[in-house]
Scaffold this motif. Structure first.
Motif, short mmCIF file in Angstrom:
data_model
loop_
_atom_site.label_atom_id
_atom_site.label_comp_id
_atom_site.label_asym_id
_atom_site.label_seq_id
_atom_site.Cartn_x
_atom_site.Cartn_y
_atom_site.Cartn_z
N ILE A 16 0.84 -1.21 0.00
CA ILE A 16 0.00 0.00 0.00
C ILE A 16 0.87 1.26 0.00
O ILE A 16 0.57 2.24 -0.70
N ARG A 20 0.92 4.22 -2.82
CA ARG A 20 0.84 5.65 -2.51
C ARG A 20 2.00 6.42 -3.16
O ARG A 20 1.80 7.53 -3.66
N LEU A 44 -6.60 -2.16 -5.63
CA LEU A 44 -6.75 -1.65 -4.26
C LEU A 44 -8.22 -1.50 -3.89
O LEU A 44 -8.62 -1.85 -2.77
N ASN A 48 -10.10 -3.42 -0.87
CA ASN A 48 -10.89 -2.74 0.16
C ASN A 48 -12.29 -3.32 0.25
O ASN A 48 -12.81 -3.54 1.35
#
Length: 121
Positions: A16, A20, A44, A48
């Motif tokens: 993650i 980013r 992603l 989630n």
């Protein structure tokens, strides 16, 4: 390639963080579309959604387990009461008591006195 190998929480956190950092690279242009920024964003988002579904399912399972335990306890309490009521209604030596899985009073073994042999010296 689809793999079911477990990813450690530390590795997932690192992934993650990598995503980013990737979002800050305006000039990133993948040669393989599977590894594009849009593909990573989609993955992603799917992660989630899957994690949210898992959390909700775990909460539902915990609730179902709790409800089952409460229902078992209530059923057991009622069955104990049924046995007590049947004892009062039919008597301790009735066939109905035996049908409920209890021993008739006449079938119980009476305690027997055991005499100890006298120790010789």
């Amino acid at each position: 390639m689809t793999s079911t190998a477990r990813i450690s929480p530390q590795q997932l956190d690192a992934d993650i963080d990598t995503f980013r950092a990737l979002t800050g690279m305006a000039d990133y242009k993948a040669h393989n579309p599977d590894f594009s920024l849009a593909s990573a964003e989609g993955a992603l988002n799917a992660l989630n959604q899957a994690e949210t579904a898992l959390t909700l399912a775990e909460a539902a399972l915990a609730t179902a387990r709790s409800n089952a335990l409460l229902a078992r306890a209530e059923f057991h309490r009622i069955i104990l009461g049924v046995k007590d009521e049947a004892m009062v209604i039919y008597g301790a030596d009735s066939d109905q008591i035996a049908a409920l899985g209890l021993k008739k009073k006449s079938e119980r073994n009476r305690p027997r006195r055991v005499t100890k042999p006298v120790a010789s010296s």
